[in-house]
Structure formats: structure tokens, C-alpha cells
Design an enzyme around this catalytic site. Structure first.
Site, short mmCIF file in Angstrom:
data_model
loop_
_atom_site.label_atom_id
_atom_site.label_comp_id
_atom_site.label_asym_id
_atom_site.label_seq_id
_atom_site.Cartn_x
_atom_site.Cartn_y
_atom_site.Cartn_z
CE LYS A 1 -67.22 -3.45 -2.25
NZ LYS A 1 -66.08 -4.13 -2.88
CG ASN A 2 -66.64 -7.74 -1.29
OD1 ASN A 2 -66.63 -6.86 -2.15
ND2 ASN A 2 -65.84 -7.72 -0.24
CB CYS B 1 -55.04 -2.08 -4.96
SG CYS B 1 -56.24 -2.03 -3.67
NE ARG C 1 -56.58 -6.52 -2.94
CZ ARG C 1 -57.81 -5.99 -2.96
NH1 ARG C 1 -57.99 -4.72 -3.18
NH2 ARG C 1 -58.85 -6.75 -2.74
CG ASP D 1 -63.04 -5.92 3.27
OD1 ASP D 1 -61.87 -5.59 3.05
OD2 ASP D 1 -63.75 -6.51 2.43
NE ARG E 1 -64.14 0.54 -5.21
CZ ARG E 1 -63.23 -0.14 -4.52
NH1 ARG E 1 -62.26 0.47 -3.90
NH2 ARG E 1 -63.29 -1.46 -4.45
C1 UD1 Z 1 -61.74 -9.92 -1.44
C2 UD1 Z 1 -62.70 -8.77 -1.16
C3 UD1 Z 1 -62.00 -7.70 -0.35
C4 UD1 Z 1 -61.42 -8.30 0.92
C5 UD1 Z 1 -60.54 -9.50 0.61
C6 UD1 Z 1 -60.06 -10.24 1.86
C7 UD1 Z 1 -64.12 -8.86 -3.12
C8 UD1 Z 1 -64.56 -8.21 -4.37
N1 UD1 Z 1 -63.15 -8.23 -2.44
O1 UD1 Z 1 -60.67 -9.37 -2.21
O2 UD1 Z 1 -62.96 -6.70 -0.03
O3 UD1 Z 1 -60.62 -7.33 1.58
O4 UD1 Z 1 -61.27 -10.44 -0.19
O5 UD1 Z 1 -61.13 -10.62 2.64
O6 UD1 Z 1 -64.66 -9.87 -2.72
N2 UD1 Z 1 -53.27 -13.00 -2.76
C9 UD1 Z 1 -52.16 -13.56 -3.33
N3 UD1 Z 1 -52.29 -14.11 -4.58
C10 UD1 Z 1 -53.48 -14.14 -5.25
C11 UD1 Z 1 -54.61 -13.57 -4.64
C12 UD1 Z 1 -54.48 -13.00 -3.39
O7 UD1 Z 1 -51.09 -13.56 -2.76
O8 UD1 Z 1 -53.53 -14.68 -6.38
C13 UD1 Z 1 -53.15 -12.37 -1.44
C14 UD1 Z 1 -53.46 -10.87 -1.49
O9 UD1 Z 1 -52.34 -10.13 -1.86
C15 UD1 Z 1 -53.90 -10.58 -0.08
C16 UD1 Z 1 -54.58 -11.88 0.33
O10 UD1 Z 1 -54.16 -12.88 -0.58
O11 UD1 Z 1 -52.80 -10.36 0.75
C17 UD1 Z 1 -56.09 -11.80 0.32
O12 UD1 Z 1 -56.56 -11.50 -0.97
P1 UD1 Z 1 -57.92 -12.09 -1.56
O13 UD1 Z 1 -58.58 -12.96 -0.53
O14 UD1 Z 1 -57.65 -12.67 -2.89
O15 UD1 Z 1 -58.76 -10.78 -1.72
P2 UD1 Z 1 -59.64 -10.33 -2.94
O16 UD1 Z 1 -60.38 -11.51 -3.48
O17 UD1 Z 1 -58.85 -9.50 -3.85
#
Ligand code: UD1
Length: 424
Positions: free
Chosen positions: A22-23, A117, A122, A305, A397
């Protein structure tokens, strides 16, 4: 209302096949916006999230078709809008992944802020930091983010945290920018590598994906490509934990075992026998394992995850386990539900102290998010009696054909509709 009913106490046996990741699929579908030609994607799981991102790209002019065999044919030759409708974007955070490609392709994108969420606040500051470094002007008002750039120019971007989504968004935008972009402290997840391979298949020049420094040499145009998506390591890990918890002998097929090293290592520590075989990873377990400590980290660390599923397994381990969450600030929503089933868990800051009990008891519980839902199924496997899980749209999902697949290895699980009950 629909519920999953799990009856505990059965040992698991047989083979279970993992679907496409999925990811990996979500950013790859977003990346198809970068190409003028037709993209053919294989091993596409039929999941609610995949449907959502497909609706997002359809809404801005991408022609989408399928031969019906777990594939998608996407043609982004003529985009009609740079403003995907809010109704689709707010449904899923990953919809925000169309921001980078739209900016690269049309020089403009107007997207609603990703919805709230259950697993923490996030933010998207790192996505925006990267796009700004490439020359985008970003305006935010009334929950809408508007991003524009006459042209994108390659730049050096340091990510304060190796965010998966930010790495993907920046990589996609940079692939059609002028000049070279270097992302430092980039995420190293296998899904990033899969996306880079797809972009390179379209004629892009992405180097170093899978390490923490990714270099992207922008090209003026990208063409269509064929791509088969990698297997879902989180789905695979979930089945491995199920086999470990319930006991039995299960072969998890269609896996890249390298992607599962952290889960395999931690399961082995609990006393489970894990063997890498030609057709998959075999898990043999007698059920209750030894307590262990687990700490989530960005890849190649233990995946956040899989944290909830691992915790569900550890609720009946011999001894006390400490599960520490470092990736998300609030990812213990499953703890209360696990407590309803008789587990002994105390939250101390970013850690959960799990004192193993000899057994859980089935109870009505609620899936608060996708992986929390998977954790409740695992708890249901080791519980006495029936566990009724509601809010199962979260589980839909991320797990394709779940009931059919789990029934195939001996799980007593049914999907039941309750016409008189409504979801609260
Ligand atoms: C992706 C995965 C999700 C997984 C996560 C971490 C997908 C669709 N989803 O989510 O299943 O749990 O990686 O492995 O691939 N953060 C910031 N600023 C940002 C972006 C992120 O502070 O601009 C923080 C978030 O709040 C969180 C951490 O970084 O604490 C990790 O987030 P991120 O790696 O971005 O996760 P996603 O890409 O949303």
C-alpha cells in the site's frame, strides 16, 4: 455497522500470500502525474486507500483503467486541474503526495490540508520546506495550501526528521526540476526505493534511494513506464506476528525478506523459529513467547506500523516488555482496547510497559486506526472466546482480502453486518 468477529484459540497453519505494498502504491500513483505517457502498474492491492488516491488523480484529469487483474493503467497526458477536490484529499493524508508532482507538472497546486489523524498531529512542514527550497511559493489560508512556481530549480534540502512522505514529495518535484537536488537525512524505507525505481523507469535520474542521501538530477520530461509494486512488508509482518502469537506453522509468501529483518529479529528474540525459504518466510511458534523490548525507528529500525501488532503479541508473553514509540507522538490508541481484553499495560511517556498475562478474554473493541485494528485481531487470536471488532473501515484501508486470507491459515474470523447498529 460491520464488525469482524474473531474466535480465539486456534493454531495457524498453511500458506498466506502478501499483496502489493500500500505505502509504495500510493506515491507511485501520485508520481504517474509526472509523465506525459501511459503508465502500467502491476500488483495493485484492492484497498480503500488505493481507491482514494485513484479518485484524487481522476478528479484532475488522469485517465484510469484496468484489465481487472490487479493492475492499473494511468494516463496523465492531459491534466485538467491542479486543484483536487477537498472531499478526496481530506479522506487520506497520503493524498498530499500529489502536491510535488502537480507543482512539477503544472507549476501550481491547491490542496486542502491533510485531515486529522488518530496517531499524532503529523505536520507537513518538511514537505513544504523541501518544495520551498526548490523555488515554490507557498500560501496557506482557511485550511488550504496553495503552492506555485514558475519553474522549480534543484537545491539542497536537509530533513530535520527522515519523513517518508516529505522525501517522496520532494523527490517527485525534483525529478522534473532544473538542475540537481540533494535530499539529506532522507527516509530510507523500501517504498522510497520502489518510487525511485518507478521514476527512473519513466526516464528520471534518482540516485541513492535507500540511503540517507538522495540525489535527483531533474529532467525536462518523463515518459510512461511499466512497474510492478514491491510486496507489502507491513502486511507480511502482521501475518508473521499472528503466527507467532497464535502458534502453529505458517509460510508467508511473496515477501522480500530483507525488508522484514527488524520484525524477523524481534520475533526470533521471543523464541519463535523463523526460516527464510525460497518461497517466503516460515514462522513456527508454540504460542506464548518471551518478553522483549521494542523501539520503533525509521527504516531499517523496527517499523512504527508494526508496533501495535507486536504489542498485542507481547500482552501474553512470559515477563515484562517495554514498547517505545519514537516515530509518532501519540500511537498508543490500541492500549485501552487491549486493556478491555485483560492485558496489563501501563503507559509511561513514549513507552508502554506490558506485563505478560497468561491469556486474554474476548471483548467488544474498536479499531482506532489501521494497525491498531490489526493488533486487535492478533489479540482476538490469543483470547478466550469471541472478540468483536468495530470501526473496521480502518482495517480495510490496508489489508486486502483479509478474511479470505486469514481463514486460509485457520483463523476463525468472520465479517458480520449489524443492520440495527450504527458506528459512533
Ligand atoms: C508514512 C507511512 C505510514 C508510516 C510512516 C512512518 C505512507 C502512505 N504512510 O507516513 O504508514 O507510519 O510513514 O513510517 O507511506 N513529520 C513532521 N513534518 C513533516 C512530515 C512528518 O514533523 O512534514 C513527522 C510526523 O509527525 C511523524 C514523523 O515525522 O512524527 C514520521 O512521519 P512520516 O515519515 O512523514 O510519515 P508519513 O509519510 O505520513
Amino acid at each position: 455497522m460491520e464488525k469482524l468477529i474473531v474466535t480465539g484459540g486456534t493454531k495457524l497453519e498453511g500458506r498466506i500470500k502478501v499483496s502489493g505494498a500500500k505505502n509504495a502504491v500510493l506515491p507511485i500513483i501520485a508520481a504517474s502525474l509526472l509523465a506525459e505517457g501511459e503508465c502500467h502498474l502491476q500488483d495493485i492491492p484492492q484497498l480503500a486507500d488505493v481507491d482514494t488516491i485513484t479518485q484524487v488523480i481522476k478528479s484532475i484529469g488522469v485517465k484510469v483503467s484496468t484489465t481487472g487483474n490487479k493492475d492499473l493503467v494511468l494516463n496523465a497526458g492531459e491534466l485538467t486541474s491542479s486543484e483536487p477536490p477537498e472531499e478526496w484529499v481530506r479522506k487520506m493524508r497520503a493524498s498530499f503526495l500529489v502536491m510535488g508532482p502537480l507543482l512539477a507538472r503544472l507549476g501550481h497546486a491547491r490542496i486542502s490540508m491533510p485531515g486529522g489523524c488518530n496517531i499524532g498531529s503529523r505536520p507537513i512542514d518538511l514537505h513544504l520546506k523541501g518544495l520551498t527550497a526548490l523555488g515554490a511559493d507557498i500560501q496557506m489560508s482557511h485550511g488550504i495550501i496553495e503552492c506555485s512556481a514558475k519553474k522549480l530549480v534543484g537545491s539542497r534540502v536537509y530533513l530535520d526528521f527522515p519523513s517518508v512522505g516529505a522525501t517522496e514529495n520532494i523527490m517527485m518535484a525534483a525529478s522534473r526540476a532544473e538542475g540537481t537536488t540533494v535530499i539529506e537525512n532522507a527516509a530510507e524505507e523500501p517504498e522510497i526505493v520502489d518510487l525511485a525505481n518507478f521514476i527512473n523507469g519513466m526516464g528520471g535520474r534518482v540516485y541513492g534511494a535507500g540511503t540517507n542521501i538522495i540525489r535527483i538530477e531533474g529532467v525536462p520530461r518523463l515518459k510512461g513506464a511499466n512497474h510492478t509494486v514491491i510486496p507489502d512488508r507491513i502486511e507480511a509482518g502482521t501475518y508473521m506476528i499472528m503466527a507467532a502469537a497464535a502458534g502453529g506453522d505458517v509460510l508467508v509468501e511473496n515477501v522480500i525478506s530483507d525488508h522484514l529483518k527488524p520484525a524477523m529479529a524481534k520475533l526470533a528474540e521471543t523464541g519463535v523459529t523463523i526460516d527464510e525459504e525460497d518461497s517466503g518466510v516460515r514462522v513456527r511458534s508454540r504460542g506464548r513467547g518471551d518478553a522483549i523490548d521494542v523501539k520503533t525507528l525509521p527504516y531499517p529500525g523496527f517499523p512504527t506500523d508494526m508496533q501495535a501488532q507486536m504489542m498485542a503479541y507481547l500482552t501474553t508473553a512470559r515477563g515484562t516488555s517495554v514498547v517505545t514509540e519514537t516515530v509518532f507522538e501519540n500511537r498508543f490508541m490500541h492500549v485501552n482496547e487491549l486493556r478491555r481484553m485483560g492485558s496489563n499495560i501501563v503507559i509511561e511517556g513514549h513507552s508502554a510497559v506490558v506485563k505478560g498475562v497468561s491469556r486474554l478474554t474476548g471483548a467488544p473493541v474498536k479499531a482506532s486506526d489501521l494497525r491498531a485494528g490489526a493488533a486487535l485481531i492478533i489479540a482476538g487470536l490469543v483470547a478466550e472466546g469471541k472478540t468483536e471488532i468495530c470501526s473496521i473501515h480502518h482495517i480495510d484501508r490496508g489489508y486486502e482480502d483479509l478474511v479470505v486470507k486469514l481463514t486460509g491459515i485457520g483463523v476463525d474470523i468472520k465479517r458480520k453486518v449489524y443492520p440495527d447498529e450504527v458506528e459512533k
